[in-house]
Design a protein around this motif. Structure first.
Motif, PDB file in Angstrom:
ATOM      1  N   UNK A   1       0.831  -1.056  -0.014  1.00 33.86           N
ATOM      2  CA  UNK A   1      -0.166   0.059   0.244  1.00 33.86           C
ATOM      3  C   UNK A   1       0.432   1.278   0.297  1.00 33.86           C
ATOM      4  N   UNK A   2       2.456   1.388   0.565  1.00 31.38           N
ATOM      5  CA  UNK A   2       3.159   2.551   1.017  1.00 31.38           C
ATOM      6  C   UNK A   2       3.236   2.867  -0.372  1.00 31.38           C
ATOM      7  N   UNK A   3       3.763   1.389  -1.644  1.00 31.74           N
ATOM      8  CA  UNK A   3       4.204   1.247  -2.270  1.00 31.74           C
ATOM      9  C   UNK A   3       3.632   2.946  -3.409  1.00 31.74           C
ATOM     10  N   UNK A   4       2.196   2.606  -3.000  1.00 32.84           N
ATOM     11  CA  UNK A   4       1.190   3.206  -3.712  1.00 32.84           C
ATOM     12  C   UNK A   4       0.398   3.745  -3.769  1.00 32.84           C
ATOM     13  N   UNK A   5       1.477   4.927  -2.690  1.00 31.46           N
ATOM     14  CA  UNK A   5       0.922   6.581  -2.503  1.00 31.46           C
ATOM     15  C   UNK A   5       1.481   7.634  -2.544  1.00 31.46           C
TER      16      UNK A   5
ATOM     17  N   UNK B   1      14.339  13.480  -4.762  1.00 31.08           N
ATOM     18  CA  UNK B   1      15.939  12.261  -5.068  1.00 31.08           C
ATOM     19  C   UNK B   1      15.270  10.670  -5.454  1.00 31.08           C
ATOM     20  N   UNK B   2      15.442   9.760  -6.349  1.00 28.25           N
ATOM     21  CA  UNK B   2      14.939   7.646  -5.924  1.00 28.25           C
ATOM     22  C   UNK B   2      14.025   7.739  -6.337  1.00 28.25           C
ATOM     23  N   UNK B   3      13.276   8.376  -6.726  1.00 24.19           N
ATOM     24  CA  UNK B   3      11.705   8.390  -7.555  1.00 24.19           C
ATOM     25  C   UNK B   3      12.111   7.627  -8.375  1.00 24.19           C
ATOM     26  N   UNK B   4      12.729   8.077  -9.796  1.00 22.37           N
ATOM     27  CA  UNK B   4      12.577   7.558 -10.721  1.00 22.37           C
ATOM     28  C   UNK B   4      13.608   5.853 -10.477  1.00 22.37           C
ATOM     29  N   UNK B   5      13.488   6.074  -9.243  1.00 26.07           N
ATOM     30  CA  UNK B   5      14.546   4.374  -9.140  1.00 26.07           C
ATOM     31  C   UNK B   5      12.881   3.853  -8.671  1.00 26.07           C
ATOM     32  N   UNK B   6      12.222   4.152  -7.718  1.00 28.33           N
ATOM     33  CA  UNK B   6      11.183   3.710  -6.444  1.00 28.33           C
ATOM     34  C   UNK B   6       9.421   3.588  -7.058  1.00 28.33           C
ATOM     35  N   UNK B   7       9.624   4.403  -7.968  1.00 30.26           N
ATOM     36  CA  UNK B   7       8.003   4.263  -9.122  1.00 30.26           C
ATOM     37  C   UNK B   7       8.413   4.797 -10.194  1.00 30.26           C
ATOM     38  N   UNK B   8       9.303   3.748 -11.655  1.00 32.60           N
ATOM     39  CA  UNK B   8       9.286   4.448 -12.263  1.00 32.60           C
ATOM     40  C   UNK B   8       7.924   4.659 -13.193  1.00 32.60           C
TER      41      UNK B   8
END
Length: 278
Positions: free
Chosen positions: A21-25, A221-228
């Motif tokens: 769920x956290x990965x979809x926030x 920073x890191x959004x591209x890797x975390x949530x492409x």
């Protein structure tokens, strides 16, 4: 032994659920300017179509940039560059990911009703009395206010810059237009007032307000890797000035709700939105 194994598996499922769920926030920071409200709500609904839980966070401009830089927000689509919020970019550029423009052809300056005899900021050197020696501004500290102070100095004007808000500035403009009086207001494009009233920018030969601006998308920073997938949508997210000003004008109608006007825009521009979500 089968029951305990099933019990462990059930527990593991429960452990994974919050992480998934956290990965979809997605947290989107924005300044409560009329254009940013429109863009942020349209992006929010688009991301929700892909199953994301979107939290929008209204902040002052400095706090918006800081939130993205610290990772307290994932992104913003309300970064005015190179002038209006340029100081924030210079300070934080190594801590954020500047994706690029989502609206081009933006600008800031001073505007007057189209019927005004004023055509240039220079005219105020001799015609300041026609506007009661005042320029109606917004919140102190805003980029357009800092540039306004620079313009007053550069042109040697004897005018007073009035602090206020977007609401008080547009209220003064509305009253002036209704009475066919002259008024100078701090202005920026896109803004709903250009869809509502016939206005013109005063020429700025000294370039106190800079050249054309753009409204940009920022990511932590890191959004591209975390949530492409989210990052890909942010890269494709684009609006026109005409789109934003039309929806902004709708938002000014009595009883209007920004999320509902955003939904109507999406329905009218389905192919565009589908292009972002591919």
């Amino acid at each position: 032994m089968r029951a305990p194994i099933l019990g462990v598996m059930a527990c593991l499922a429960l452990v994974h659920t919050p992480a998934e769920a956290a990965g979809k926030q997605v947290r989107i920071a924005y300044v409560e300017w009329a254009d940013a409200v429109v863009a942020t709500n349209i992006l929010k609904l688009a991301l929700e179509e892909k199953g994301y839980q979107v939290k929008t966070i209204p902040l002052a401009a400095a706090a918006m940039w800081q939130a993205v830089a610290t990772g307290d927000a994932d992104a913003s689509v309300a970064a005015w560059l190179p002038v209006t919020q340029g100081a924030y970019y210079e300070k934080l550029k190594n801590r954020i990911d500047l994706i690029g423009p989502n609206v081009t052809g933006a600008r800031i300056g001073w505007a007057v009703p189209a019927y005004s005899s004023l055509n240039s900021i220079e005219d105020l050197a001799t015609k300041a009395s026609e506007v009661d020696g005042k320029v109606v501004g917004i919140d102190p500290g805003a980029g357009v206010m800092k540039s306004s102070e620079a313009a007053i100095k550069a042109y040697g004007l004897k005018v007073k810059l009035l602090d206020g808000s977007d609401a008080t500035m547009t209220s003064a403009l509305k009253d002036a237009v209704r009475q066919k009086k002259d008024v100078v207001v701090t202005a920026w494009t896109p803004h709903w007032m250009f869809a509502r009233y016939d206005l013109k920018y005063l020429a700025d030969p000294k370039k106190s307000f800079g050249e054309a601006e753009s409204v940009n998308t920022l990511a932590r920073k890191g959004l591209k890797a975390d949530m492409p997938e989210v990052y890909g949508i942010l890269e494709k997210f684009k609006l026109t000035i005409q789109d934003e000003e039309a929806v902004m004008a709708e938002n000014e109608e009595k009883g209007a709700k920004p999320e509902e006007t955003a939904a109507k825009w999406i329905a009218r521009n389905r192919a565009t939105v589908d292009g972002w979500l591919k």
